[in-house]
Design a protein around this motif. Structure first.
Motif, PDB file in Angstrom:
ATOM      1  N   ASN A 157      19.855  -5.076 -24.457  1.00  0.00           N
ATOM      2  CA  ASN A 157      19.732  -6.113 -25.468  1.00  0.00           C
ATOM      3  C   ASN A 157      18.759  -7.174 -24.948  1.00  0.00           C
ATOM      4  O   ASN A 157      18.166  -7.031 -23.871  1.00  0.00           O
ATOM      5  CB  ASN A 157      21.090  -6.706 -25.837  1.00  0.00           C
ATOM      6  CG  ASN A 157      21.762  -7.402 -24.670  1.00  0.00           C
ATOM      7  OD1 ASN A 157      21.148  -7.650 -23.635  1.00  0.00           O
ATOM      8  ND2 ASN A 157      23.036  -7.718 -24.829  1.00  0.00           N
ATOM      9  N   LEU A 158      18.570  -8.249 -25.704  1.00  0.00           N
ATOM     10  CA  LEU A 158      17.596  -9.266 -25.321  1.00  0.00           C
ATOM     11  C   LEU A 158      17.913  -9.869 -23.960  1.00  0.00           C
ATOM     12  O   LEU A 158      17.021 -10.059 -23.116  1.00  0.00           O
ATOM     13  CB  LEU A 158      17.548 -10.372 -26.380  1.00  0.00           C
ATOM     14  CG  LEU A 158      16.709 -11.603 -26.025  1.00  0.00           C
ATOM     15  CD1 LEU A 158      15.250 -11.219 -25.812  1.00  0.00           C
ATOM     16  CD2 LEU A 158      16.836 -12.681 -27.115  1.00  0.00           C
ATOM     17  N   GLU A 159      19.194 -10.180 -23.720  1.00  0.00           N
ATOM     18  CA  GLU A 159      19.556 -10.806 -22.443  1.00  0.00           C
ATOM     19  C   GLU A 159      19.258  -9.885 -21.270  1.00  0.00           C
ATOM     20  O   GLU A 159      18.753 -10.320 -20.228  1.00  0.00           O
ATOM     21  CB  GLU A 159      21.040 -11.189 -22.446  1.00  0.00           C
ATOM     22  CG  GLU A 159      21.442 -11.976 -21.201  1.00  0.00           C
ATOM     23  CD  GLU A 159      22.920 -12.316 -21.174  1.00  0.00           C
ATOM     24  OE1 GLU A 159      23.365 -12.864 -20.153  1.00  0.00           O
ATOM     25  OE2 GLU A 159      23.621 -12.011 -22.160  1.00  0.00           O
ATOM     26  N   ALA A 160      19.512  -8.602 -21.424  1.00  0.00           N
ATOM     27  CA  ALA A 160      19.235  -7.645 -20.353  1.00  0.00           C
ATOM     28  C   ALA A 160      17.736  -7.536 -20.110  1.00  0.00           C
ATOM     29  O   ALA A 160      17.273  -7.476 -18.957  1.00  0.00           O
ATOM     30  CB  ALA A 160      19.811  -6.283 -20.710  1.00  0.00           C
ATOM     31  N   PHE A 161      16.957  -7.499 -21.186  1.00  0.00           N
ATOM     32  CA  PHE A 161      15.507  -7.433 -21.072  1.00  0.00           C
ATOM     33  C   PHE A 161      14.970  -8.657 -20.328  1.00  0.00           C
ATOM     34  O   PHE A 161      14.105  -8.553 -19.445  1.00  0.00           O
ATOM     35  CB  PHE A 161      14.900  -7.335 -22.471  1.00  0.00           C
ATOM     36  CG  PHE A 161      13.404  -7.327 -22.508  1.00  0.00           C
ATOM     37  CD1 PHE A 161      12.667  -6.325 -21.884  1.00  0.00           C
ATOM     38  CD2 PHE A 161      12.712  -8.334 -23.185  1.00  0.00           C
ATOM     39  CE1 PHE A 161      11.279  -6.324 -21.932  1.00  0.00           C
ATOM     40  CE2 PHE A 161      11.329  -8.340 -23.237  1.00  0.00           C
ATOM     41  CZ  PHE A 161      10.607  -7.332 -22.607  1.00  0.00           C
ATOM     42  N   PHE A 162      15.507  -9.828 -20.663  1.00  0.00           N
ATOM     43  CA  PHE A 162      15.100 -11.065 -19.990  1.00  0.00           C
ATOM     44  C   PHE A 162      15.486 -11.038 -18.507  1.00  0.00           C
ATOM     45  O   PHE A 162      14.716 -11.467 -17.648  1.00  0.00           O
ATOM     46  CB  PHE A 162      15.738 -12.253 -20.710  1.00  0.00           C
ATOM     47  CG  PHE A 162      15.407 -13.588 -20.114  1.00  0.00           C
ATOM     48  CD1 PHE A 162      14.100 -13.943 -19.832  1.00  0.00           C
ATOM     49  CD2 PHE A 162      16.417 -14.502 -19.847  1.00  0.00           C
ATOM     50  CE1 PHE A 162      13.795 -15.192 -19.285  1.00  0.00           C
ATOM     51  CE2 PHE A 162      16.135 -15.743 -19.305  1.00  0.00           C
ATOM     52  CZ  PHE A 162      14.810 -16.085 -19.023  1.00  0.00           C
ATOM     53  N   VAL A 173       9.003 -14.138 -25.025  1.00  0.00           N
ATOM     54  CA  VAL A 173       9.791 -12.985 -24.587  1.00  0.00           C
ATOM     55  C   VAL A 173      10.626 -12.451 -25.745  1.00  0.00           C
ATOM     56  O   VAL A 173      10.763 -11.230 -25.942  1.00  0.00           O
ATOM     57  CB  VAL A 173      10.680 -13.357 -23.382  1.00  0.00           C
ATOM     58  CG1 VAL A 173      11.666 -12.246 -23.062  1.00  0.00           C
ATOM     59  CG2 VAL A 173       9.809 -13.668 -22.164  1.00  0.00           C
ATOM     60  N   LYS A 174      11.194 -13.366 -26.544  1.00  0.00           N
ATOM     61  CA  LYS A 174      11.961 -12.927 -27.717  1.00  0.00           C
ATOM     62  C   LYS A 174      11.068 -12.133 -28.673  1.00  0.00           C
ATOM     63  O   LYS A 174      11.479 -11.092 -29.214  1.00  0.00           O
ATOM     64  CB  LYS A 174      12.546 -14.136 -28.439  1.00  0.00           C
ATOM     65  CG  LYS A 174      13.626 -14.874 -27.651  1.00  0.00           C
ATOM     66  CD  LYS A 174      14.091 -16.111 -28.402  1.00  0.00           C
ATOM     67  CE  LYS A 174      15.137 -16.876 -27.610  1.00  0.00           C
ATOM     68  NZ  LYS A 174      15.558 -18.125 -28.293  1.00  0.00           N
ATOM     69  N   SER A 175       9.858 -12.623 -28.873  1.00  0.00           N
ATOM     70  CA  SER A 175       8.915 -11.930 -29.753  1.00  0.00           C
ATOM     71  C   SER A 175       8.559 -10.558 -29.193  1.00  0.00           C
ATOM     72  O   SER A 175       8.479  -9.574 -29.950  1.00  0.00           O
ATOM     73  CB  SER A 175       7.658 -12.787 -29.922  1.00  0.00           C
ATOM     74  OG  SER A 175       6.681 -12.104 -30.672  1.00  0.00           O
ATOM     75  N   MET A 176       8.372 -10.486 -27.869  1.00  0.00           N
ATOM     76  CA  MET A 176       8.058  -9.206 -27.242  1.00  0.00           C
ATOM     77  C   MET A 176       9.217  -8.232 -27.388  1.00  0.00           C
ATOM     78  O   MET A 176       9.019  -7.031 -27.654  1.00  0.00           O
ATOM     79  CB  MET A 176       7.739  -9.433 -25.751  1.00  0.00           C
ATOM     80  CG  MET A 176       6.993  -8.310 -25.084  1.00  0.00           C
ATOM     81  SD  MET A 176       5.288  -8.157 -25.633  1.00  0.00           S
ATOM     82  CE  MET A 176       4.566  -9.661 -24.968  1.00  0.00           C
ATOM     83  N   PHE A 177      10.424  -8.734 -27.234  1.00  0.00           N
ATOM     84  CA  PHE A 177      11.594  -7.876 -27.388  1.00  0.00           C
ATOM     85  C   PHE A 177      11.681  -7.330 -28.815  1.00  0.00           C
ATOM     86  O   PHE A 177      11.958  -6.133 -29.027  1.00  0.00           O
ATOM     87  CB  PHE A 177      12.872  -8.639 -27.037  1.00  0.00           C
ATOM     88  CG  PHE A 177      14.122  -7.828 -27.181  1.00  0.00           C
ATOM     89  CD1 PHE A 177      14.492  -6.913 -26.211  1.00  0.00           C
ATOM     90  CD2 PHE A 177      14.932  -7.959 -28.309  1.00  0.00           C
ATOM     91  CE1 PHE A 177      15.642  -6.144 -26.347  1.00  0.00           C
ATOM     92  CE2 PHE A 177      16.078  -7.200 -28.454  1.00  0.00           C
ATOM     93  CZ  PHE A 177      16.434  -6.285 -27.468  1.00  0.00           C
ATOM     94  N   ASP A 178      11.443  -8.192 -29.793  1.00  0.00           N
ATOM     95  CA  ASP A 178      11.483  -7.746 -31.191  1.00  0.00           C
ATOM     96  C   ASP A 178      10.459  -6.641 -31.438  1.00  0.00           C
ATOM     97  O   ASP A 178      10.718  -5.687 -32.193  1.00  0.00           O
ATOM     98  CB  ASP A 178      11.215  -8.919 -32.129  1.00  0.00           C
ATOM     99  CG  ASP A 178      12.359  -9.922 -32.151  1.00  0.00           C
ATOM    100  OD1 ASP A 178      13.476  -9.549 -31.733  1.00  0.00           O
ATOM    101  OD2 ASP A 178      12.130 -11.075 -32.567  1.00  0.00           O
ATOM    102  N   GLN A 179       9.302  -6.769 -30.799  1.00  0.00           N
ATOM    103  CA  GLN A 179       8.225  -5.796 -31.000  1.00  0.00           C
ATOM    104  C   GLN A 179       8.559  -4.445 -30.380  1.00  0.00           C
ATOM    105  O   GLN A 179       8.136  -3.402 -30.887  1.00  0.00           O
ATOM    106  CB  GLN A 179       6.929  -6.360 -30.415  1.00  0.00           C
ATOM    107  CG  GLN A 179       5.706  -5.502 -30.657  1.00  0.00           C
ATOM    108  CD  GLN A 179       4.445  -6.142 -30.075  1.00  0.00           C
ATOM    109  OE1 GLN A 179       4.439  -7.314 -29.716  1.00  0.00           O
ATOM    110  NE2 GLN A 179       3.388  -5.366 -29.966  1.00  0.00           N
TER     111      GLN A 179
END
Length: 591
Positions: free
Chosen positions: A85-90, A27-33
């Motif tokens: 941000n990442l937390e919201a996306f998750f 998921v972190k990788s997807m967010f970065d992309q």
């Protein structure tokens, strides 16, 4: 408090501490992309919805709506000014707004074909609260079934103790009766709370003509205009679910045929006495070992006759004087023609009907008559019901019936177990309306009169790739010592397919020790030769070295309706009730 006691308490509290769930690496990788400088804007999220979630019709307004729904979680500091941000996306990925099936149940199958073209959510002995021998009969399980979308309710009707009214009970057992009128009133009240599509009442009738007339009056007065009665004696073709919206249909064996079949059966039994009746041989009947049925108030004839063989015939010879009012109520005629199974499966071009077989009869028949069964179900209704020895209200594999076109695979809805989970999964399809359109290959006949054969291994049409990222919620939905008194649980997940034999398989993840929030990050691939009949099975268990592994949740999903992409999959308990918090984060891809 002693030093030793203090240490035990300190250790206990430390080991049961649960950390907040963190986005897995994928998921972190997807967010970065799909972000820039740590922020996922509306444009970024829109592109993610199309490219990863495969929501081709998603608009920027849809992406904005997701962001707006997350902004309502004001206690969470999960936003930058321009997006997530990442937390919201998750939180979005693992939230209820991102389910594996359509979040808003919509009926999307063609509902204008004859009823015989659909699998129908069907109950067996719908009035029983528990086992088949001595539980209470009640309208409560009928109400619960209708609230869950069940569309076929079975009632066994018998004379009451005074022979002046009609009760519903499991004959030949110690089940406590409930009045028929109470069941009818509840059916009328709850029939369409979960679905507007028709409810069928299948009657197992053990009544005299005078009580049949009483039932006719009771049904007519109670159901009124919502009762569907055909204009002709027999239907040439079944109406469609669309044309029967908010209607209730009666199905049973017409009185005359009921008696004739009984007399024929008695003749066969008399001629075959002592060497096993031809009827048993033809139908593959399975009678329970009565010595094992403690406190049972029944004998072999009860199980070989009216109790568990569906519309088998009553002992009342007075049915020569049939009640005409009762006959007029019967919209779907049931019955087993004389001459054995081959004769029963003949298709009449001038009329349609319903045939009932036990699960054992079906299993015995598919080897020799599998093609005949499929042809029969293209126009007629086939109902499968549990064999008589299932006194604990357990169930059987529904895929055998479905893969041969059987519309009414009847289940004990008050039980639980893997078979019932499959039933729940099948009827999550098509908006949960209780009717699922059969695949075209079950409705077609080839140029040489060939039909679909589920035993033939076909090449894979598509491959389903499933990634199990992680799970959470057990810490909140289970007592903290439920799985282990002294340490966090050791979870593993099982993922697989229920379908035709060639597609059926189960696989499992590694077991993760001492973790309330397991993060497996494992991929599985399932080649599917008949994806139209495939159900995705998902279970979580907690490994126990010394005892049976503990149950941690399950769900079953129709592969044909899976949403691709990264999805939050809620899990359910043994009985199919959804847990409040327990869910898995998974990804589904068709490759």
């Amino acid at each position: 408090m002693s030093k030793q006691t203090y240490r035990v308490c300190f250790c206990f509290r430390r080991r049961f501490h649960v950390a907040a769930s963190e986005a897995p690496d994928a998921v972190k990788s997807m967010f970065d992309q799909y972000s820039e400088n740590g922020t996922m804007t509306v444009d970024h999220l829109h592109r993610f919805l199309i490219e990863v979630q495969k929501e081709d019709k998603a608009s920027k307004e849809d992406a904005q709506a997701i962001i707006d729904s997350l902004r309502e979680l004001k206690h969470l500091n999960i936003f930058h000014r321009r997006g997530l941000n990442l937390e919201a996306f998750f939180k979005y990925l693992f939230g209820d707004i991102n389910p594996p099936l359509s979040p808003t149940p919509v009926v999307h199958h063609d509902m204008t074909a004859p009823v015989s073209h659909y699998f129908i959510y069907t109950g067996h002995n719908s009035y029983l609260t528990g086992n088949q021998l001595n539980s209470d009969c009640s309208d409560v399980p009928i109400i619960r079934a209708l609230q869950k979308g069940v569309r076929v309710i079975e009632l066994d009707i018998w004379p009451n103790s005074k022979k002046d009214n009609v009760d519903v009970l499991h004959g030949g057992t110690m089940t406590a009766p409930v009045e028929l009128i109470k069941c009818l009133r509840s059916i009328k009240e709850y029939a369409f709370v979960a679905s507007e599509y028709p409810v069928v009442i299948t009657l197992e009738d053990h009544l005299t003509p005078d009580l049949q007339a009483k039932v006719a009056e009771m049904v007519t007065q109670t159901l009124g205009e919502i009762l569907f009665t055909p204009g002709s004696e027999c239907l040439k073709e079944f109406p469609s679910p669309e044309s029967l919206k908010r209607r209730i249909i009666i199905s049973t064996k017409p009185p005359k045929e009921y008696l004739e079949a009984k007399e024929e059966k008695e003749k066969e039994n008399d001629s075959q006495r002592g060497k096993g009746s031809a009827d048993e041989e033809a139908w593959g009947k399975e009678v329970p070992n009565l010595k094992s049925l403690n406190n049972s108030a029944c004998d072999k004839d009860d199980f070989d006759g009216g109790v568990d063989n569906d519309e088998e015939d009553s002992d009342d010879k007075s049915q020569h004087n049939e009640a005409p009012e009762y006959r007029k109520l019967i919209a779907i005629h049931a019955g087993k023609p004389k001459g054995g199974l081959k004769e029963c499966l003949k298709v009449d071009p001038d009329k349609v009907r319903r045939l009932s077989l036990s699960e054992q009869q079906l299993e015995n028949a598919v080897g020799t008559y599998g093609n005949d069964i499929v042809r029969f179900t293209q126009r007629n209704l086939l109902r499968i019901y549990p064999k008589g020895i299932r006194v604990d209200s357990s169930n059987y594999n529904p895929l055998i019936g479905w893969s041969h076109g059987a519309q009414m695979v009847a289940f004990n809805m008050q039980g639980y177990g893997r078979s019932l989970w499959l039933m729940h999964g099948m009827f999550r399809a098509n908006g949960g309306c209780g009717y699922v359109k059969k695949p075209n290959f079950l409705l077609q006949t080839g140029p040489h009169n060939e039909v679909f054969d589920p035993k033939v291994k076909l090449p894979a049409k598509k491959t389903l790739k499933v990634t199990v990222y992680m799970g959470e919620g057990w810490y909140y939905d289970f007592p903290h010592t439920h799985f282990d008194a002294y340490s966090p649980p050791d979870f593993y997940a099982r993922v697989g397919i229920a379908g035709v034999p060639a597609d059926t398989v189960m696989k499992k993840t590694k077991t993760l020790e001492d973790n309330w929030i397991p993060s497996w990050n494992e991929e599985f691939e399932f080649p599917l030769s008949v994806p139209e009949l495939a159900l995705l099975r998902i279970e979580v268990h907690e490994y126990d070295m010394s005892e049976k592994d503990d149950f941690g949740g399950q769900t079953c999903l129709p592969v044909s309706e899976l949403k691709q992409g990264i999805r939050a999959v809620p899990l359910h308990d043994h009985k199919g009730e959804r847990y409040k918090s327990v869910k898995l984060l998974m990804r589904f891809e068709f490759i």
